[in-house]
Design a protein around this motif. Structure first.
Motif, PDB file in Angstrom:
ATOM      1  N   ILE A  28     138.497  81.552  54.852  1.00 41.84           N
ATOM      2  CA  ILE A  28     138.119  80.197  54.432  1.00 41.84           C
ATOM      3  C   ILE A  28     139.282  79.236  54.674  1.00 41.84           C
ATOM      4  CG2 ILE A  28     137.509  78.744  52.448  1.00 41.84           C
ATOM      5  CD1 ILE A  28     136.081  81.249  51.282  1.00 41.84           C
ATOM      6  N   GLY A  29     140.489  79.663  54.298  1.00 43.94           N
ATOM      7  CA  GLY A  29     141.660  78.815  54.501  1.00 43.94           C
ATOM      8  C   GLY A  29     141.901  78.491  55.961  1.00 43.94           C
ATOM      9  N   LEU A  30     141.735  79.476  56.832  1.00 44.22           N
ATOM     10  CA  LEU A  30     141.953  79.278  58.263  1.00 44.22           C
ATOM     11  C   LEU A  30     140.927  78.338  58.882  1.00 44.22           C
ATOM     12  CD1 LEU A  30     142.865  82.860  59.507  1.00 44.22           C
ATOM     13  CD2 LEU A  30     144.238  80.812  59.874  1.00 44.22           C
ATOM     14  N   THR A  31     139.685  78.472  58.500  1.00 45.22           N
ATOM     15  CA  THR A  31     138.617  77.724  59.147  1.00 45.22           C
ATOM     16  C   THR A  31     138.310  76.383  58.488  1.00 45.22           C
ATOM     17  OG1 THR A  31     136.969  78.972  57.854  1.00 45.22           O
ATOM     18  CG2 THR A  31     137.512  79.797  60.053  1.00 45.22           C
ATOM     19  N   GLU A  32     138.610  76.252  57.181  1.00 46.02           N
ATOM     20  CA  GLU A  32     138.226  75.041  56.471  1.00 46.02           C
ATOM     21  C   GLU A  32     139.370  74.361  55.728  1.00 46.02           C
ATOM     22  OE1 GLU A  32     134.660  75.583  54.104  1.00 46.02           O
ATOM     23  OE2 GLU A  32     134.156  77.362  55.284  1.00 46.02           O
ATOM     24  N   GLY A  33     140.423  75.098  55.438  1.00 42.81           N
ATOM     25  CA  GLY A  33     141.544  74.534  54.701  1.00 42.81           C
ATOM     26  C   GLY A  33     141.741  75.221  53.368  1.00 42.81           C
ATOM     27  N   LEU A  34     142.987  75.272  52.917  1.00 37.69           N
ATOM     28  CA  LEU A  34     143.301  75.958  51.669  1.00 37.69           C
ATOM     29  C   LEU A  34     142.648  75.308  50.458  1.00 37.69           C
ATOM     30  CD1 LEU A  34     147.100  76.620  52.336  1.00 37.69           C
ATOM     31  CD2 LEU A  34     145.269  78.323  52.334  1.00 37.69           C
ATOM     32  N   GLU A  35     142.380  73.995  50.535  1.00 32.24           N
ATOM     33  CA  GLU A  35     141.740  73.308  49.415  1.00 32.24           C
ATOM     34  C   GLU A  35     140.330  73.827  49.148  1.00 32.24           C
ATOM     35  OE1 GLU A  35     144.285  70.168  51.578  1.00 32.24           O
ATOM     36  OE2 GLU A  35     143.001  71.866  52.092  1.00 32.24           O
ATOM     37  N   CYS A  36     139.738  74.452  50.163  1.00 30.47           N
ATOM     38  CA  CYS A  36     138.360  74.941  50.029  1.00 30.47           C
ATOM     39  C   CYS A  36     138.282  76.321  49.383  1.00 30.47           C
ATOM     40  CB  CYS A  36     137.675  74.980  51.398  1.00 30.47           C
ATOM     41  SG  CYS A  36     137.456  73.351  52.143  1.00 30.47           S
ATOM     42  N   ILE A  37     139.437  76.921  49.112  1.00 33.23           N
ATOM     43  CA  ILE A  37     139.444  78.235  48.469  1.00 33.23           C
ATOM     44  C   ILE A  37     139.314  78.053  46.959  1.00 33.23           C
ATOM     45  CG2 ILE A  37     140.763  80.342  48.033  1.00 33.23           C
ATOM     46  CD1 ILE A  37     142.183  79.902  50.694  1.00 33.23           C
ATOM     47  N   THR A  38     138.184  78.457  46.426  1.00 34.67           N
ATOM     48  CA  THR A  38     137.964  78.478  44.977  1.00 34.67           C
ATOM     49  C   THR A  38     137.400  79.841  44.613  1.00 34.67           C
ATOM     50  OG1 THR A  38     135.684  77.659  45.112  1.00 34.67           O
ATOM     51  CG2 THR A  38     137.440  75.991  44.962  1.00 34.67           C
ATOM     52  N   LEU A  39     137.483  80.196  43.346  1.00 33.90           N
ATOM     53  CA  LEU A  39     136.944  81.486  42.924  1.00 33.90           C
ATOM     54  C   LEU A  39     135.444  81.551  43.196  1.00 33.90           C
ATOM     55  CD1 LEU A  39     138.846  82.063  39.539  1.00 33.90           C
ATOM     56  CD2 LEU A  39     139.587  82.551  41.882  1.00 33.90           C
ATOM     57  N   ARG A  40     134.748  80.448  42.927  1.00 35.33           N
ATOM     58  CA  ARG A  40     133.294  80.432  43.145  1.00 35.33           C
ATOM     59  C   ARG A  40     132.957  80.547  44.624  1.00 35.33           C
ATOM     60  NH1 ARG A  40     128.852  79.594  40.474  1.00 35.33           N
ATOM     61  NH2 ARG A  40     129.999  79.103  38.564  1.00 35.33           N
ATOM     62  N   ARG A  41     133.710  79.829  45.467  1.00 39.50           N
ATOM     63  CA  ARG A  41     133.410  79.871  46.902  1.00 39.50           C
ATOM     64  C   ARG A  41     133.616  81.275  47.465  1.00 39.50           C
ATOM     65  NH1 ARG A  41     133.716  77.064  51.805  1.00 39.50           N
ATOM     66  NH2 ARG A  41     132.800  78.560  53.271  1.00 39.50           N
ATOM     67  N   VAL A  42     134.688  81.921  47.073  1.00 45.03           N
ATOM     68  CA  VAL A  42     134.947  83.282  47.551  1.00 45.03           C
ATOM     69  C   VAL A  42     133.875  84.236  47.032  1.00 45.03           C
ATOM     70  CG1 VAL A  42     136.560  85.224  47.456  1.00 45.03           C
ATOM     71  CG2 VAL A  42     137.423  82.910  47.805  1.00 45.03           C
ATOM     72  N   ALA A  43     133.476  84.058  45.769  1.00 45.14           N
ATOM     73  CA  ALA A  43     132.425  84.896  45.185  1.00 45.14           C
ATOM     74  C   ALA A  43     131.119  84.723  45.949  1.00 45.14           C
ATOM     75  CB  ALA A  43     132.231  84.547  43.714  1.00 45.14           C
ATOM     76  N   ASP A  44     130.785  83.485  46.292  1.00 45.16           N
ATOM     77  CA  ASP A  44     129.550  83.220  47.045  1.00 45.16           C
ATOM     78  C   ASP A  44     129.589  83.905  48.410  1.00 45.16           C
ATOM     79  OD1 ASP A  44     128.558  81.706  44.976  1.00 45.16           O
ATOM     80  OD2 ASP A  44     129.045  79.765  45.894  1.00 45.16           O
ATOM     81  N   GLU A  45     130.750  83.842  49.068  1.00 44.75           N
ATOM     82  CA  GLU A  45     130.878  84.474  50.387  1.00 44.75           C
ATOM     83  C   GLU A  45     130.691  85.988  50.297  1.00 44.75           C
ATOM     84  OE1 GLU A  45     131.477  83.224  53.520  1.00 44.75           O
ATOM     85  OE2 GLU A  45     131.196  81.198  52.723  1.00 44.75           O
ATOM     86  N   LEU A  46     131.156  86.570  49.184  1.00 50.34           N
ATOM     87  CA  LEU A  46     131.068  88.018  49.017  1.00 50.34           C
ATOM     88  C   LEU A  46     129.768  88.466  48.356  1.00 50.34           C
ATOM     89  CD1 LEU A  46     134.718  88.798  47.842  1.00 50.34           C
ATOM     90  CD2 LEU A  46     133.694  89.338  50.060  1.00 50.34           C
ATOM     91  N   GLY A  47     129.000  87.503  47.819  1.00 47.64           N
ATOM     92  CA  GLY A  47     127.757  87.855  47.128  1.00 47.64           C
ATOM     93  C   GLY A  47     128.002  88.523  45.793  1.00 47.64           C
ATOM     94  N   VAL A  48     129.056  88.090  45.087  1.00 44.16           N
ATOM     95  CA  VAL A  48     129.371  88.649  43.773  1.00 44.16           C
ATOM     96  C   VAL A  48     129.480  87.508  42.770  1.00 44.16           C
ATOM     97  CG1 VAL A  48     130.583  90.609  44.791  1.00 44.16           C
ATOM     98  CG2 VAL A  48     131.883  88.559  44.149  1.00 44.16           C
ATOM     99  N   GLN A  49     129.657  87.864  41.498  1.00 46.50           N
ATOM    100  CA  GLN A  49     129.821  86.862  40.459  1.00 46.50           C
ATOM    101  C   GLN A  49     131.263  86.332  40.460  1.00 46.50           C
ATOM    102  OE1 GLN A  49     127.417  85.564  38.432  1.00 46.50           O
ATOM    103  NE2 GLN A  49     126.034  86.802  39.693  1.00 46.50           N
ATOM    104  N   PRO A  50     131.448  85.028  40.186  1.00 50.69           N
ATOM    105  CA  PRO A  50     132.808  84.465  40.136  1.00 50.69           C
ATOM    106  C   PRO A  50     133.719  85.217  39.171  1.00 50.69           C
ATOM    107  CG  PRO A  50     131.187  82.707  40.134  1.00 50.69           C
ATOM    108  CD  PRO A  50     130.417  83.987  39.996  1.00 50.69           C
TER     109      PRO A  50
END
Length: 211
Positions: A28-50
């Motif tokens: 996410i950081g490489l493609t969109e920027g470090l500001e876009c890294i949030t616990l919820r965003r990473v959880a959504d990408e992995l299909g898990v709960q935040p």
């Protein structure tokens, strides 16, 4: 006999899950920027709960910092492998020539943008700043090791490999500073600037580090 629920998730080992979280955040950081890294965003990408991501990284700042390190370490290991100055590998001259050939391509543009992004954010995020400084020093040490090996083999002439490594890295970063803005207008004049600085630092003739 009951059939297994196809939606049931397999529990992963903690180290595997943590690595998965960091790798996803790094992407996410490489493609969109470090500001876009949030616990919820990473959880959504992995299909898990935040909450699962939060279990491993209660602070988003720590996840951002480790994602940065993960991405930049992968870049460093691709450009200047740890063993690049060791016996049985490329000569220091060939290793540096390969290094400058790779960084002049567009393949590493996203990582150049990540470095610029991280240096800006590190003004406000102490944890990230520590990781940025650590990575900068690691880059310098890898370059220093190659320069020192070349000097010992009398391929290069350099009295202070550490100072040379710092100046070479500053030249690389200076050229990368325009990656988000006027790169198209500045590409030609600065395309080989870092390589020229390295050749001067190592008392090599112009073009010695060209492909």
């Amino acid at each position: 006999m009951t059939s297994r629920d196809p939606g049931k998730r397999v529990r992963k080992a903690p180290a595997e899950r943590r690595h998965e979280i960091v790798t996803t955040a790094a992407h996410i950081g490489l493609t969109e920027g470090l500001e876009c890294i949030t616990l919820r965003r990473v959880a959504d990408e992995l299909g898990v709960q935040p909450g699962l991501v939060g279990h491993y990284f209660p602070s988003a700042d720590q996840l951002v910092a480790e994602a940065f390190t993960s991405a930049t370490m992968a870049e460093l290991d691709g450009l200047l492998p740890e063993e690049s100055a060791g016996p049985g590998h490329d000569t220091p001259l060939h290793a540096l020539r390969r290094f400058f050939t790779l960084i002049s391509s567009t393949e590493f543009d996203n990582v150049s943008k990540l470095w610029l992004n991280a240096r800006h954010l590190s003004r406000y995020r102490p944890v990230l700043r520590d990781h940025v400084v650590e990575q900068e020093l690691l880059w310098c040490r890898r370059i220093e090791r190659l320069v020192a090996a070349g000097a010992r083999a009398e391929v290069f002439r350099c009295d202070d490999p550490w100072a040379a490594a710092v100046r070479i890295l500053v030249a690389i970063d200076g050229a990368s500073a325009y990656i988000n803005t006027s790169a198209d207008h500045r590409t030609a004049p600065i395309a080989h600037m870092a390589r020229a600085v390295a050749e001067s630092e190592l008392s090599l003739p112009p073009g010695a580090l060209a492909p």
